[in-house]
Design a protein around this motif. Structure first.
Motif, PDB file in Angstrom:
ATOM      1  N   ALA A  19       0.828  -1.205   0.000  1.00 13.46           N
ATOM      2  CA  ALA A  19       0.000   0.000   0.000  1.00 13.46           C
ATOM      3  C   ALA A  19       0.863   1.256   0.000  1.00 13.46           C
ATOM      4  N   LEU A  20       1.906   1.272   0.810  1.00 14.83           N
ATOM      5  CA  LEU A  20       2.791   2.437   0.846  1.00 14.83           C
ATOM      6  C   LEU A  20       3.510   2.624  -0.484  1.00 14.83           C
ATOM      7  N   ALA A  21       3.922   1.536  -1.095  1.00  9.89           N
ATOM      8  CA  ALA A  21       4.597   1.627  -2.396  1.00  9.89           C
ATOM      9  C   ALA A  21       3.642   2.174  -3.453  1.00  9.89           C
ATOM     10  N   ALA A  22       2.406   1.710  -3.440  1.00  8.65           N
ATOM     11  CA  ALA A  22       1.418   2.192  -4.413  1.00  8.65           C
ATOM     12  C   ALA A  22       1.104   3.660  -4.177  1.00  8.65           C
ATOM     13  N   HIS A  23       0.979   4.037  -2.916  1.00  9.54           N
ATOM     14  CA  HIS A  23       0.664   5.429  -2.594  1.00  9.54           C
ATOM     15  C   HIS A  23       1.821   6.350  -2.965  1.00  9.54           C
ATOM     16  N   ARG A  31     -11.476   5.687  -2.212  1.00 11.59           N
ATOM     17  CA  ARG A  31     -12.059   4.996  -1.053  1.00 11.59           C
ATOM     18  C   ARG A  31     -10.944   4.227  -0.347  1.00 11.59           C
ATOM     19  N   PRO A  32     -10.240   4.857   0.570  1.00  6.97           N
ATOM     20  CA  PRO A  32      -9.050   4.243   1.166  1.00  6.97           C
ATOM     21  C   PRO A  32      -9.325   2.933   1.905  1.00  6.97           C
ATOM     22  N   GLU A  33     -10.466   2.814   2.580  1.00  9.23           N
ATOM     23  CA  GLU A  33     -10.740   1.574   3.310  1.00  9.23           C
ATOM     24  C   GLU A  33     -10.893   0.393   2.352  1.00  9.23           C
ATOM     25  N   GLN A  34     -11.628   0.603   1.279  1.00  8.91           N
ATOM     26  CA  GLN A  34     -11.815  -0.465   0.298  1.00  8.91           C
ATOM     27  C   GLN A  34     -10.511  -0.782  -0.420  1.00  8.91           C
ATOM     28  N   LEU A  36      -7.419  -0.403   0.728  1.00 10.42           N
ATOM     29  CA  LEU A  36      -6.520  -1.125   1.624  1.00 10.42           C
ATOM     30  C   LEU A  36      -7.016  -2.548   1.864  1.00 10.42           C
ATOM     31  N   PHE A  37      -8.328  -2.726   1.990  1.00  9.31           N
ATOM     32  CA  PHE A  37      -8.873  -4.070   2.166  1.00  9.31           C
ATOM     33  C   PHE A  37      -8.536  -4.940   0.960  1.00  9.31           C
ATOM     34  N   ARG A  38      -8.652  -4.406  -0.236  1.00  9.63           N
ATOM     35  CA  ARG A  38      -8.356  -5.172  -1.444  1.00  9.63           C
ATOM     36  C   ARG A  38      -6.883  -5.566  -1.477  1.00  9.63           C
ATOM     37  N   ILE A  39      -6.002  -4.658  -1.101  1.00 14.70           N
ATOM     38  CA  ILE A  39      -4.568  -4.973  -1.054  1.00 14.70           C
ATOM     39  C   ILE A  39      -4.304  -6.078  -0.042  1.00 14.70           C
ATOM     40  N   ALA A  40      -4.912  -5.977   1.147  1.00 14.51           N
ATOM     41  CA  ALA A  40      -4.728  -6.991   2.186  1.00 14.51           C
ATOM     42  C   ALA A  40      -5.291  -8.340   1.741  1.00 14.51           C
ATOM     43  N   HIS A  41      -6.444  -8.318   1.113  1.00 12.47           N
ATOM     44  CA  HIS A  41      -7.058  -9.561   0.632  1.00 12.47           C
ATOM     45  C   HIS A  41      -6.171 -10.224  -0.420  1.00 12.47           C
ATOM     46  N   ASN A  42      -5.668  -9.445  -1.338  1.00 15.92           N
ATOM     47  CA  ASN A  42      -4.778  -9.983  -2.367  1.00 15.92           C
ATOM     48  C   ASN A  42      -3.485 -10.523  -1.760  1.00 15.92           C
ATOM     49  N   ALA A  43      -2.964  -9.837  -0.757  1.00 18.79           N
ATOM     50  CA  ALA A  43      -1.748 -10.307  -0.094  1.00 18.79           C
ATOM     51  C   ALA A  43      -2.005 -11.643   0.604  1.00 18.79           C
ATOM     52  N   ALA A  44      -3.180 -11.787   1.208  1.00 18.84           N
ATOM     53  CA  ALA A  44      -3.525 -13.045   1.877  1.00 18.84           C
ATOM     54  C   ALA A  44      -3.654 -14.167   0.855  1.00 18.84           C
ATOM     55  N   GLN A  45      -4.290 -13.898  -0.256  1.00 20.80           N
ATOM     56  CA  GLN A  45      -4.420 -14.926  -1.292  1.00 20.80           C
ATOM     57  C   GLN A  45      -3.057 -15.302  -1.869  1.00 20.80           C
TER      58      GLN A  45
END
Length: 53
Positions: A19-23, A31-34, A36-45
């Motif tokens: 997220a920091l690299a993308a920012h 929509r920062p919450e969505q 960040l959630f998408r980044i976290a979800h992708n990282a988990a997958q």
């Protein structure tokens, strides 16, 4: 999703780094919450895929 707290912490750290690299790269976030959630979800997958190998 990760199965353990240690793996979960690793996933969170990976998501924050991405997220920091993308920012820093100039990503516009409406929509920062969505976002960040998408980044976290992708990282988990990604983590689960690596673990299956």
């Amino acid at each position: 999703m990760a199965g353990s707290a240690v793996e979960g912490e690793d996933i969170v750290q990976e998501a924050v780094v991405k997220a920091l690299a993308a920012h820093d790269g100039g990503a516009l976030v409406e929509r920062p919450e969505q976002w960040l959630f998408r980044i976290a979800h992708n990282a988990a997958q990604d983590h689960l895929r690596r673990r299956q190998r």
